[in-house]
Design a protein around this motif. Structure first.
Motif, mmCIF file in Angstrom:
data_model
loop_
_atom_site.group_PDB
_atom_site.id
_atom_site.type_symbol
_atom_site.label_atom_id
_atom_site.label_comp_id
_atom_site.label_asym_id
_atom_site.label_seq_id
_atom_site.Cartn_x
_atom_site.Cartn_y
_atom_site.Cartn_z
ATOM 1 N N VAL A 127 1.118 -0.971 -0.033
ATOM 2 C CA VAL A 127 0.064 -0.131 0.010
ATOM 3 C C VAL A 127 1.010 1.144 -0.105
ATOM 4 C CG1 VAL A 127 -1.550 1.359 1.445
ATOM 5 C CG2 VAL A 127 -1.754 -1.254 1.188
ATOM 6 N N THR A 128 0.630 2.159 -0.984
ATOM 7 C CA THR A 128 1.273 3.397 -0.819
ATOM 8 C C THR A 128 0.827 4.384 -0.226
ATOM 9 O OG1 THR A 128 2.309 2.760 -2.966
ATOM 10 C CG2 THR A 128 2.547 5.248 -2.584
ATOM 11 N N MET A 129 1.219 5.074 0.647
ATOM 12 C CA MET A 129 0.486 6.053 1.785
ATOM 13 C C MET A 129 1.309 7.614 1.782
ATOM 14 S SD MET A 129 -0.493 3.410 4.872
ATOM 15 C CE MET A 129 -1.395 4.834 5.541
ATOM 16 N N ALA A 130 0.954 8.345 2.393
ATOM 17 C CA ALA A 130 1.281 9.484 2.872
ATOM 18 C C ALA A 130 1.297 9.852 4.136
ATOM 19 C CB ALA A 130 0.758 10.672 1.957
ATOM 20 N N ASP A 131 2.389 10.294 4.727
ATOM 21 C CA ASP A 131 2.343 10.937 6.178
ATOM 22 C C ASP A 131 1.373 12.263 6.191
ATOM 23 O OD1 ASP A 131 3.693 13.295 5.659
ATOM 24 O OD2 ASP A 131 5.635 12.312 6.519
ATOM 25 N N PRO A 132 0.975 12.758 7.409
ATOM 26 C CA PRO A 132 0.224 14.035 7.353
ATOM 27 C C PRO A 132 0.753 15.172 6.576
ATOM 28 C CG PRO A 132 0.523 12.988 9.788
ATOM 29 C CD PRO A 132 1.517 12.310 8.802
ATOM 30 N N GLU A 133 1.928 15.155 6.323
ATOM 31 C CA GLU A 133 2.454 16.279 5.360
ATOM 32 C C GLU A 133 2.733 16.046 3.905
ATOM 33 O OE1 GLU A 133 5.617 18.745 6.744
ATOM 34 O OE2 GLU A 133 4.652 19.239 8.598
ATOM 35 N N GLY A 134 2.153 14.727 3.557
ATOM 36 C CA GLY A 134 2.150 14.244 2.169
ATOM 37 C C GLY A 134 3.647 13.452 1.569
ATOM 38 N N ASN A 135 4.534 13.185 2.609
ATOM 39 C CA ASN A 135 5.771 12.311 2.503
ATOM 40 C C ASN A 135 5.101 11.114 2.064
ATOM 41 O OD1 ASN A 135 7.482 14.542 2.839
ATOM 42 N ND2 ASN A 135 6.932 14.421 4.799
ATOM 43 N N GLU A 136 5.600 10.351 0.859
ATOM 44 C CA GLU A 136 4.907 8.940 0.434
ATOM 45 C C GLU A 136 5.920 8.068 1.092
ATOM 46 O OE1 GLU A 136 6.118 11.530 -2.004
ATOM 47 O OE2 GLU A 136 4.484 11.939 -2.889
ATOM 48 N N PHE A 137 5.420 6.830 1.612
ATOM 49 C CA PHE A 137 5.927 5.864 2.176
ATOM 50 C C PHE A 137 5.037 4.528 1.723
ATOM 51 C CE2 PHE A 137 2.918 7.079 5.300
ATOM 52 C CZ PHE A 137 2.294 5.825 5.964
#
Length: 144
Positions: A127-137
């Motif tokens: 699953v590709t996600m983003a942290d609260p500031e939009g940084n992908e992980f």
């Protein structure tokens, strides 16, 4: 002996991202380096400019000392493009593809609850996600 690495992530709100990444990785606040007893004391030793606040950063570490340290540093410019480097959060455990996928999706849901967002699902893989500031992980299974 291999060289150890630390990761540094530029951000707008270091404390917000520190809370998220502590939840995501199981990390803790890194103690200040000796002989300093507080992070503020350590930062004061650098004679930083007045407009560089002491709370403009956060330093995290793996409590077991295995994973890389993570520094979160506030910068004035916003994130504008996709990350060139991203973190993979690896979910432990073995089993069938369906079992691994269920653990990946459960971890993604937990991280959504912590403030992350799902960007894409690659069924059965990650699953590709983003942290609260939009940084992908990515959230994926640990290697077997």
């Amino acid at each position: 002996m291999a060289t150890r690495i630390d990761l540094t992530l530029d951000c707008a709100d270091a404390q917000l991202l520190a809370a998220f990444w502590k939840t995501a990785l199981g990390y803790v606040d890194e103690p200040p380096p000796a002989p300093f007893t507080t992070r503020e004391e350590w930062l004061a030793s650098f004679d930083l400019p007045d407009d560089d606040p002491a709370d403009g950063g956060a330093w995290l570490c793996d409590p077991d000392g295995v994973g890389p340290r993570l520094s979160l540093l506030e910068v004035p410019e916003p994130k504008t493009t996709k990350n060139r480097l991203h973190i993979d959060v690896r979910v432990p455990g073995h089993g069938s593809t369906a079992e691994r996928w269920a653990r990946i999706r459960a971890e993604a849901a937990r991280l959504v609850g912590a403030g992350g967002s799902v960007l894409a699902e690659f069924d059965g893989h990650h699953v590709t996600m983003a942290d609260p500031e939009g940084n992908e992980f990515c959230v994926a299974a640990a290697p077997a």
